[in-house]
Write a protein that holds these residues in place. Structure first.
Motif, PDB file in Angstrom:
ATOM      1  N   ALA A 118       0.843  -1.206   0.000  1.00 19.27           N
ATOM      2  CA  ALA A 118       0.000   0.000   0.000  1.00 19.27           C
ATOM      3  C   ALA A 118       0.871   1.247   0.000  1.00 19.27           C
ATOM      4  N   ASP A 119       0.263   2.374  -0.350  1.00 20.85           N
ATOM      5  CA  ASP A 119       1.018   3.621  -0.384  1.00 20.85           C
ATOM      6  C   ASP A 119       1.146   4.228   1.013  1.00 20.85           C
ATOM      7  N   ARG A 120       1.819   5.361   1.078  1.00 20.86           N
ATOM      8  CA  ARG A 120       2.146   5.939   2.392  1.00 20.86           C
ATOM      9  C   ARG A 120       0.931   6.460   3.150  1.00 20.86           C
ATOM     10  N   GLY A 121      -0.219   6.570   2.478  1.00 24.91           N
ATOM     11  CA  GLY A 121      -1.435   6.967   3.171  1.00 24.91           C
ATOM     12  C   GLY A 121      -1.883   5.931   4.201  1.00 24.91           C
ATOM     13  N   MET A 122      -1.408   4.699   4.045  1.00 26.36           N
ATOM     14  CA  MET A 122      -1.765   3.618   4.973  1.00 26.36           C
ATOM     15  C   MET A 122      -0.734   3.454   6.089  1.00 26.36           C
ATOM     16  N   LEU A 123       0.306   4.277   6.065  1.00 21.93           N
ATOM     17  CA  LEU A 123       1.391   4.149   7.027  1.00 21.93           C
ATOM     18  C   LEU A 123       1.010   4.823   8.344  1.00 21.93           C
ATOM     19  N   SER A 124       0.502   4.029   9.264  1.00 18.77           N
ATOM     20  CA  SER A 124       0.203   4.526  10.608  1.00 18.77           C
ATOM     21  C   SER A 124       0.546   3.419  11.593  1.00 18.77           C
ATOM     22  N   ASN A 125       0.792   3.800  12.821  1.00 17.88           N
ATOM     23  CA  ASN A 125       1.115   2.795  13.840  1.00 17.88           C
ATOM     24  C   ASN A 125      -0.018   1.795  14.024  1.00 17.88           C
ATOM     25  N   ALA A 126      -1.263   2.273  13.943  1.00 17.67           N
ATOM     26  CA  ALA A 126      -2.410   1.374  14.119  1.00 17.67           C
ATOM     27  C   ALA A 126      -2.445   0.325  13.013  1.00 17.67           C
ATOM     28  N   VAL A 165      20.148   1.552  -8.078  1.00 17.90           N
ATOM     29  CA  VAL A 165      20.885   1.087  -6.898  1.00 17.90           C
ATOM     30  C   VAL A 165      19.891   0.944  -5.752  1.00 17.90           C
ATOM     31  N   ILE A 166      19.913  -0.204  -5.075  1.00 17.00           N
ATOM     32  CA  ILE A 166      18.981  -0.460  -3.975  1.00 17.00           C
ATOM     33  C   ILE A 166      19.766  -0.748  -2.701  1.00 17.00           C
ATOM     34  N   HIS A 167      19.373  -0.110  -1.613  1.00 19.31           N
ATOM     35  CA  HIS A 167      19.958  -0.362  -0.299  1.00 19.31           C
ATOM     36  C   HIS A 167      18.849  -0.805   0.651  1.00 19.31           C
ATOM     37  N   THR A 168      19.186  -1.688   1.571  1.00 18.80           N
ATOM     38  CA  THR A 168      18.236  -2.136   2.588  1.00 18.80           C
ATOM     39  C   THR A 168      18.829  -1.866   3.967  1.00 18.80           C
ATOM     40  N   LEU A 169      18.087  -1.149   4.781  1.00 18.22           N
ATOM     41  CA  LEU A 169      18.500  -0.879   6.163  1.00 18.22           C
ATOM     42  C   LEU A 169      17.559  -1.627   7.098  1.00 18.22           C
ATOM     43  N   GLU A 170      18.116  -2.429   7.972  1.00 15.77           N
ATOM     44  CA  GLU A 170      17.307  -3.114   8.979  1.00 15.77           C
ATOM     45  C   GLU A 170      17.309  -2.273  10.241  1.00 15.77           C
ATOM     46  N   PHE A 171      16.155  -2.205  10.894  1.00 10.04           N
ATOM     47  CA  PHE A 171      16.091  -1.463  12.153  1.00 10.04           C
ATOM     48  C   PHE A 171      14.950  -1.985  13.000  1.00 10.04           C
ATOM     49  N   GLU A 172      15.025  -1.682  14.280  1.00 11.93           N
ATOM     50  CA  GLU A 172      13.955  -2.030  15.222  1.00 11.93           C
ATOM     51  C   GLU A 172      13.420  -0.748  15.817  1.00 11.93           C
ATOM     52  N   LYS A 173      12.154  -0.782  16.146  1.00 16.26           N
ATOM     53  CA  LYS A 173      11.574   0.373  16.832  1.00 16.26           C
ATOM     54  C   LYS A 173      10.355  -0.064  17.619  1.00 16.26           C
ATOM     55  N   GLU A 174       9.961   0.787  18.536  1.00  7.43           N
ATOM     56  CA  GLU A 174       8.758   0.532  19.323  1.00  7.43           C
ATOM     57  C   GLU A 174       7.687   1.493  18.843  1.00  7.43           C
ATOM     58  N   ILE A 175       6.503   0.945  18.563  1.00  7.13           N
ATOM     59  CA  ILE A 175       5.398   1.807  18.132  1.00  7.13           C
ATOM     60  C   ILE A 175       4.294   1.788  19.186  1.00  7.13           C
ATOM     61  N   SER A 176       3.586   2.882  19.281  1.00 11.43           N
ATOM     62  CA  SER A 176       2.427   2.995  20.178  1.00 11.43           C
ATOM     63  C   SER A 176       1.165   3.015  19.338  1.00 11.43           C
ATOM     64  N   TYR A 177       0.132   2.363  19.827  1.00 11.38           N
ATOM     65  CA  TYR A 177      -1.145   2.337  19.112  1.00 11.38           C
ATOM     66  C   TYR A 177      -2.251   2.061  20.119  1.00 11.38           C
ATOM     67  N   LYS A 178      -3.496   2.219  19.687  1.00 10.59           N
ATOM     68  CA  LYS A 178      -4.638   1.897  20.548  1.00 10.59           C
ATOM     69  C   LYS A 178      -5.264   0.605  20.051  1.00 10.59           C
ATOM     70  N   ASP A 179      -5.558  -0.302  20.980  1.00 12.66           N
ATOM     71  CA  ASP A 179      -6.149  -1.585  20.600  1.00 12.66           C
ATOM     72  C   ASP A 179      -7.655  -1.450  20.387  1.00 12.66           C
ATOM     73  N   ASP A 180      -8.324  -2.580  20.161  1.00 12.88           N
ATOM     74  CA  ASP A 180      -9.772  -2.563  19.889  1.00 12.88           C
ATOM     75  C   ASP A 180     -10.595  -2.013  21.046  1.00 12.88           C
ATOM     76  N   ASN A 181     -10.024  -2.046  22.254  1.00 16.86           N
ATOM     77  CA  ASN A 181     -10.711  -1.500  23.435  1.00 16.86           C
ATOM     78  C   ASN A 181     -10.301  -0.058  23.714  1.00 16.86           C
ATOM     79  N   GLU A 183      -7.403   1.086  24.299  1.00 17.47           N
ATOM     80  CA  GLU A 183      -6.353   1.190  25.311  1.00 17.47           C
ATOM     81  C   GLU A 183      -4.997   1.278  24.631  1.00 17.47           C
ATOM     82  N   LYS A 184      -4.120   2.111  25.194  1.00 15.26           N
ATOM     83  CA  LYS A 184      -2.810   2.328  24.593  1.00 15.26           C
ATOM     84  C   LYS A 184      -1.934   1.093  24.774  1.00 15.26           C
TER      85      LYS A 184
END
Length: 198
Positions: A118-126, A165-181, A183-184
């Protein structure tokens, strides 16, 4: 055709038609759905009157005072349709992905979930949390200006000698989101950032 559209939308005929389209597409793919592309478009009406579905919302076409609807569509890599949903015109595009994926999975009981592109319009933590928590692989477009300074520093050091030319960067991160209830929650994720220059 126009008179028939209301009937299609308000009856089970819509589900039946989608099932026919899906089954035909799967036959063409030899029943192997690997990748599914998702996009949303807006359709506006030459009217100034809203109703319970046609709502005034953000318009890419600059039709600011015109009611519209959103159309979310899944297709194959080859462009064959898989599934669609129609949403109210004032709904934010990024809030459609989880809904349509849930309906898509329920309707067709997919054993192997496709890679969602999908395009960047779908890029959200949720959206990312839903994809991660429900076993989907995904490819989402990214805005470099929205990434961390640490990743920007890593990107600056990459050589982009010519197109392709293609480069791939691996990374880790913590995301915050709200669940179905509502709650953060937080989620630790691993991602690959794939970069190319054109």
């Amino acid at each position: 055709i126009y008179r028939l559209l209301d009937k299609i939308y308000s009856t089970k005929l819509k589900d039946y038609l989608q099932e026919c389209v899906f089954n035909h597409t799967m036959k063409l793919l030899d029943n192997k759905l690997i990748v599914s592309l998702y996009d949303v478009t807006t359709l506006y009406f030459e009217s100034e009157s809203e109703d319970d579905f046609r709502k005034i919302g953000f318009s890419k076409e600059g039709k600011l005072a015109r009611p519209r609807i959103l159309l979310g569509l899944f297709t194959t890599l080859e462009g064959y349709p898989l599934s669609y949903e129609v949403y109210e015109g004032n709904k934010y595009e990024g809030h459609t992905l989880v809904d349509i994926l849930k309906k898509f999975q329920e309707r067709f009981q997919l054993k192997n979930k496709p890679i969602v592109v999908a395009d960047r319009g779908m890029l959200s933590n949720a959206n990312i949390a839903f994809l991660e928590n429900n076993g989907y692989k995904y490819i989402l477009a990214y805005k470099i200006k929205n990434i961390s300074n640490e990743l920007k520093e890593r990107i600056i050091k990459l050589p982009f000698i010519d197109d392709g030319v293609i480069h791939t960067l691996e990374f880790e991160k913590e995301i915050s989101y709200k669940d179905d209830n509502d709650e953060k929650q937080t989620l630790q994720i691993k991602q690959n950032l794939i970069l190319t220059y054109s």
